[in-house]
Motif scaffolding. Structure first.
Motif, PDB file in Angstrom:
ATOM      1  N   PHE A   1       0.838  -1.209  -0.024  1.00 53.40           N
ATOM      2  CA  PHE A   1      -0.096   0.125   0.037  1.00 53.40           C
ATOM      3  C   PHE A   1       0.913   1.110   0.273  1.00 53.40           C
ATOM      4  CE2 PHE A   1      -1.908   3.342   2.816  1.00 53.40           C
ATOM      5  CZ  PHE A   1      -2.940   3.634   2.220  1.00 53.40           C
ATOM      6  N   LEU A   2       1.850   1.373   0.711  1.00 50.41           N
ATOM      7  CA  LEU A   2       2.770   2.480   1.016  1.00 50.41           C
ATOM      8  C   LEU A   2       3.691   2.693  -0.272  1.00 50.41           C
ATOM      9  CD1 LEU A   2       3.913   2.127   4.801  1.00 50.41           C
ATOM     10  CD2 LEU A   2       2.245   3.668   3.728  1.00 50.41           C
ATOM     11  N   LYS A   3       3.832   1.333  -1.077  1.00 52.52           N
ATOM     12  CA  LYS A   3       4.538   1.550  -2.370  1.00 52.52           C
ATOM     13  C   LYS A   3       3.742   2.170  -3.199  1.00 52.52           C
ATOM     14  CE  LYS A   3       7.653   0.047  -5.290  1.00 52.52           C
ATOM     15  NZ  LYS A   3       8.534   0.973  -5.987  1.00 52.52           N
ATOM     16  N   THR A   4       2.701   1.645  -3.548  1.00 50.04           N
ATOM     17  CA  THR A   4       1.870   2.347  -4.569  1.00 50.04           C
ATOM     18  C   THR A   4       1.138   3.698  -4.310  1.00 50.04           C
ATOM     19  OG1 THR A   4      -0.184   0.784  -3.615  1.00 50.04           O
ATOM     20  CG2 THR A   4       0.754  -0.058  -5.654  1.00 50.04           C
ATOM     21  N   GLU A   5       0.757   3.902  -2.947  1.00 49.37           N
ATOM     22  CA  GLU A   5       0.259   5.136  -2.828  1.00 49.37           C
ATOM     23  C   GLU A   5       1.229   6.236  -2.733  1.00 49.37           C
ATOM     24  OE1 GLU A   5      -3.127   6.142  -2.257  1.00 49.37           O
ATOM     25  OE2 GLU A   5      -3.424   4.201  -2.829  1.00 49.37           O
ATOM     26  N   TYR A   6       2.225   5.986  -2.053  1.00 45.74           N
ATOM     27  CA  TYR A   6       3.523   7.160  -1.786  1.00 45.74           C
ATOM     28  C   TYR A   6       4.721   6.748  -2.049  1.00 45.74           C
ATOM     29  CZ  TYR A   6      -0.578   8.083   1.107  1.00 45.74           C
ATOM     30  OH  TYR A   6      -1.857   8.270   1.793  1.00 45.74           O
TER      31      TYR A   6
ATOM     32  N   TYR B   1      -3.836  10.925   8.829  1.00 48.64           N
ATOM     33  CA  TYR B   1      -4.948  11.670   8.129  1.00 48.64           C
ATOM     34  C   TYR B   1      -4.283  11.476   6.718  1.00 48.64           C
ATOM     35  CZ  TYR B   1      -6.958  12.967  12.724  1.00 48.64           C
ATOM     36  OH  TYR B   1      -7.454  13.091  13.960  1.00 48.64           O
ATOM     37  N   ALA B   2      -3.416  11.014   6.258  1.00 52.04           N
ATOM     38  CA  ALA B   2      -3.005  11.082   4.848  1.00 52.04           C
ATOM     39  C   ALA B   2      -4.020  10.964   3.829  1.00 52.04           C
ATOM     40  CB  ALA B   2      -1.635  10.038   4.819  1.00 52.04           C
ATOM     41  N   ASP B   3      -4.852   9.907   4.106  1.00 54.09           N
ATOM     42  CA  ASP B   3      -5.821   9.692   3.046  1.00 54.09           C
ATOM     43  C   ASP B   3      -6.849  10.661   3.018  1.00 54.09           C
ATOM     44  OD1 ASP B   3      -4.868   7.269   2.028  1.00 54.09           O
ATOM     45  OD2 ASP B   3      -5.396   6.138   3.802  1.00 54.09           O
ATOM     46  N   LEU B   4      -6.737  11.518   3.861  1.00 51.78           N
ATOM     47  CA  LEU B   4      -8.048  12.570   3.920  1.00 51.78           C
ATOM     48  C   LEU B   4      -7.306  13.957   3.644  1.00 51.78           C
ATOM     49  CD1 LEU B   4      -9.887  11.406   7.111  1.00 51.78           C
ATOM     50  CD2 LEU B   4     -10.424  10.804   4.703  1.00 51.78           C
ATOM     51  N   THR B   5      -7.086  14.117   2.478  1.00 54.21           N
ATOM     52  CA  THR B   5      -6.536  15.718   1.879  1.00 54.21           C
ATOM     53  C   THR B   5      -7.440  15.816   0.920  1.00 54.21           C
ATOM     54  OG1 THR B   5      -4.933  14.561   0.672  1.00 54.21           O
ATOM     55  CG2 THR B   5      -4.239  15.430   2.761  1.00 54.21           C
ATOM     56  N   TYR B   6      -7.662  17.194   0.877  1.00 56.20           N
ATOM     57  CA  TYR B   6      -9.003  17.705  -0.238  1.00 56.20           C
ATOM     58  C   TYR B   6      -8.428  18.232  -1.347  1.00 56.20           C
ATOM     59  CZ  TYR B   6     -11.007  16.044   4.005  1.00 56.20           C
ATOM     60  OH  TYR B   6     -11.491  15.234   4.939  1.00 56.20           O
TER      61      TYR B   6
ATOM     62  N   PHE C   1       6.211  12.093   4.277  1.00 50.52           N
ATOM     63  CA  PHE C   1       7.565  12.758   4.799  1.00 50.52           C
ATOM     64  C   PHE C   1       8.719  12.011   4.538  1.00 50.52           C
ATOM     65  CE2 PHE C   1      10.756  14.157   7.471  1.00 50.52           C
ATOM     66  CZ  PHE C   1      11.161  15.356   7.213  1.00 50.52           C
ATOM     67  N   ALA C   2       8.484  10.467   4.452  1.00 49.90           N
ATOM     68  CA  ALA C   2       9.544   9.533   4.193  1.00 49.90           C
ATOM     69  C   ALA C   2       9.827   9.447   2.739  1.00 49.90           C
ATOM     70  CB  ALA C   2       8.970   8.311   4.606  1.00 49.90           C
ATOM     71  N   ALA C   3       9.179  10.090   1.879  1.00 53.69           N
ATOM     72  CA  ALA C   3       9.463  10.118   0.409  1.00 53.69           C
ATOM     73  C   ALA C   3      10.316  11.028   0.225  1.00 53.69           C
ATOM     74  CB  ALA C   3       7.945  10.100  -0.526  1.00 53.69           C
ATOM     75  N   ILE C   4      10.506  12.169   1.107  1.00 49.05           N
ATOM     76  CA  ILE C   4      11.312  13.205   0.786  1.00 49.05           C
ATOM     77  C   ILE C   4      12.994  12.619   0.747  1.00 49.05           C
ATOM     78  CG2 ILE C   4      12.254  15.450   1.596  1.00 49.05           C
ATOM     79  CD1 ILE C   4       9.312  15.674   0.788  1.00 49.05           C
TER      80      ILE C   4
ATOM     81  N   LEU D   1       7.543   6.525  10.275  1.00 47.70           N
ATOM     82  CA  LEU D   1       6.152   6.836   9.642  1.00 47.70           C
ATOM     83  C   LEU D   1       5.243   6.254  10.623  1.00 47.70           C
ATOM     84  CD1 LEU D   1       5.198   6.858   6.024  1.00 47.70           C
ATOM     85  CD2 LEU D   1       3.748   6.193   7.847  1.00 47.70           C
ATOM     86  N   ILE D   2       4.137   6.928  11.192  1.00 49.29           N
ATOM     87  CA  ILE D   2       3.106   6.436  11.806  1.00 49.29           C
ATOM     88  C   ILE D   2       1.801   6.512  11.327  1.00 49.29           C
ATOM     89  CG2 ILE D   2       1.880   6.624  14.117  1.00 49.29           C
ATOM     90  CD1 ILE D   2       4.919   6.611  14.912  1.00 49.29           C
ATOM     91  N   SER D   3       1.044   5.558  11.151  1.00 46.54           N
ATOM     92  CA  SER D   3      -0.133   5.642  10.562  1.00 46.54           C
ATOM     93  C   SER D   3      -1.165   4.559  11.161  1.00 46.54           C
ATOM     94  CB  SER D   3      -0.196   5.485   8.947  1.00 46.54           C
ATOM     95  OG  SER D   3      -1.406   5.876   8.515  1.00 46.54           O
TER      96      SER D   3
END
Ligand SMILES: Cc1ncc(COP(=O)(O)O)c(C=O)c1O
Lengths: 392, 165
Positions: free
Chosen positions: A81-86, A208-213, A220-223, A232-234
């Motif tokens: 999931f973290l790979k495909t989304e972020y 709340y990463a999935d709830l951005t509008y 942040f870990a992708a920087i 990363l906490i989720s």
């Protein structure tokens, strides 16, 4: 006067202040006919397929402990999931830990990295648990205030001023509870530059990463060069409406996740098994439910922000989560008085901003994770209250 | 169709009584633009009407009956199923009619005051049509969900705590 009773409670626990949220909860729950905008959780019920999957896991007899770090299948799914989304790369063998809510992930992360006296910079207004969690882990919280002037985002210069040789970590939360602020990629890069320069770890709470509008979310870990110094906490509470399931996770560098797993192993053993099976289904087949809820949240956000502005309160447009954080200073009241009187006179519960840290004073947190019908009534009641205040 | 139009349709489908002002602020549009969009969708027949879903079981004096009828028909040359379908859906008793794949051709939902009334509709009006080969009538015993709306939802109440982190 009673003579001083001996306290058996450890000093550092004794010294923790009770949460301001708790006080407000006590006030609100004694009243009737209250519309609550004080809740930090979705109003939706968990998607049916997730509940069904959890039932089914019980029927199949999955009622024993899982591996300490969580079901391997679930860790694999989280990492996929973290790979495909972020675009993040985590090895499910040793870089993913399934926890009892994001709450436990925060606790274990801090305990795994802090030596007594190490400093953790906490950006306020913040989730109410961060500062106490740092203290309980033996660390020293250093708070920095994000202000409305900068859309509730911390400026690099402010952060740099808070850094000392003892700085071990920085806690950030984007989208933020209580302000809804979302850090841009550029703002994250600024933080990353400081983290490298002063060699500290970043604990990034992305629940709340999935709830951005309005914009796509960057983890942040992708920087660049940040994965090796980011925890990363989720979790599942917010996006999948699974608060009561108590399921979250942490990912990060192998060394840290293994240390966290050790603590987790000796204190919790493993997250609840049936909840893990539910979470597996949520990741596999729950995306469309998340999108549906997200659409509703965005519509409600637009509605609430407009209503608040129409009643004369200044209110920035939050980019994520399900909170708005309007200023109540125009009423001449402190946020505590505002919240208390609004509750007494109009039976609408909001949370005074001060409970999220000093910089939250002058604001209140209104959650829009409530039905449109309730929001509509709440806004009408609130408008009446604010207008009466302004006439006086 | 524009994304906002679809969003508007979904909102109205769930709640046809939403006020234009509310819809406008939810979609972050101005009120005139929202009205314009609704009128356009009405003109295009994307919006066919605004109706209310009534749970008649709550209305004590009312005791209606619903039946689902499976119908086999012989299609007519040239017009296929359409002509016979039209003859059937014109009856006011017929609330819904679908062309189906599988064991029968048409699925009809019929409402009447009594079982007798529905039986009479089937024997006198429906099965006497030339193209109708056979009918199977199923009476509805209880409605749980209709058009996405659950009739007796017990979790309408908010079980959350008043204030939480
Ligand atoms: C920013 C933030 N982090 C973590 C949590 C805790 O989440 P969980 O239910 O997964 O423990 C919350 C809950 O309110 C939150 O707002």
């Amino acid at each position: 006067m009673k003579t001083q009773e001996k306290s058996y409670v450890a000093h550092h626990v004794d010294q923790l202040k009770p949460s301001g949220i708790r006080r407000f909860f006590d006030l609100a729950s004694k009243m009737e006919n209250v519309i609550s905008l004080g809740v930090g959780e979705p109003d939706f019920v968990t998607p049916w397929n997730v509940i069904e999957a959890s039932y089914h896991s019980l029927e199949r007899g999955f009622t024993s402990y899982t591996a300490n770090a969580g079901l391997f299948e679930l860790r694999q799914e989280i990492s996929k999931f973290l790979k495909t989304e972020y675009e993040l790369e985590y090895n499910p063998e040793n870089q993913v830990l399934v926890t009892v809510g994001a709450s436990q992930a925060i606790d274990v992360a801090l305990r795994a990295i802090l030596n007594p006296g190490d400093e953790v910079i906490v950006v306020e207004p913040s989730f109410v648990s961060y500062v106490p969690a740092v203290r309980l882990a033996g660390g020293v919280p250093i708070t920095v205030n994000a202000t409305e002037e900068y859309a509730f985002k911390i400026q690099a210069s402010q952060m740099e001023a808070a850094i000392t040789p003892r700085t071990k970590a920085l806690m950030i939360c984007s989208p933020n509870n209580p302000t809804g602020a979302v850090l841009s990629k550029q703002e994250m890069e600024e933080i990353a530059r400081l983290a490298k320069k002063h060699d500290f770890i970043v604990i990034s709470d992305e629940i709340y990463a999935d709830l951005t509008y309005d914009e796509t979310f960057t983890s942040f870990a992708a920087i660049k060069e940040m994965a090796q110094r980011t925890i990363l906490i989720s979790g599942f509470s917010k996006a999948f409406a699974m608060t009561g399931w108590r399921l979250g996770y942490a990912t990060g560098p192998k060394q840290i996740i293994e240390a966290m797993t050790k603590i987790h192993q000796y204190t919790i053993m493993c997250a609840p098994t049936m909840a893990q099976h539910g979470a597996l289904e949520a990741l596999r087949n729950g995306r469309s439910s998340v999108l549906e809820m997200k659409t509703s949240y965005r519509q409600r956000r637009n509605f609430v922000v407009k209503a608040l502005k129409d009643m004369g309160l200044s209110c920035h447009l939050p980019g994520g989560a399900f909170y708005v954080f309007p200023s109540v200073t125009s009423t001449g009241m402190s946020s505590e008085d505002f919240a208390e009187e609004l509750l007494q006179k109009q039976q609408v519960a909001v949370v005074p901003g001060g409970v999220f840290g000093e910089s939250g004073e002058g604001y209140v947190r209104c959650s829009y994770a409530t039905s449109m019908k309730q929001l509509d009534t709440a806004m009408k009641r609130m408008r009446k209250f604010v207008e009466e205040k302004q006439i006086q | 169709m524009e994304e906002k139009e679809i969003e508007l349709l979904k909102l109205l489908e769930k709640n046809g009584r939403l006020e234009v002002e509310t819809i406008a602020s939810m979609l972050d549009l101005d009120v005139d633009k929202t009205k314009e969009m609704m009128e356009k969708l009405e003109k295009e027949s994307a919006i066919l009407g605004y109706s209310t879903l009534v749970n008649w079981a709550k209305v004590l004096e009312y005791d209606g009956v619903t039946a689902m009828i499976d119908v086999k028909v012989t299609p007519t040359r040239g017009t296929g199923f359409d002509k016979v379908a039209e003859r059937i859906y014109r009856f006011p008793e017929v609330k819904a009619l679908y062309l189906m794949s599988g064991a029968y051709d048409l699925s009809i939902s019929v409402e009447g005051k009594t079982m007798m009334e529905i039986s009479r509709f089937v024997s006198d009006k429906l099965s006497t049509l030339d193209s109708v080969v056979s009918t199977t009538t199923h009476f509805v015993l209880k409605k749980y969900k209709h058009d996405g709306i659950i009739f007796e939802e017990d979790d309408d109440q908010d079980r959350r705590m008043m204030v939480s982190p």
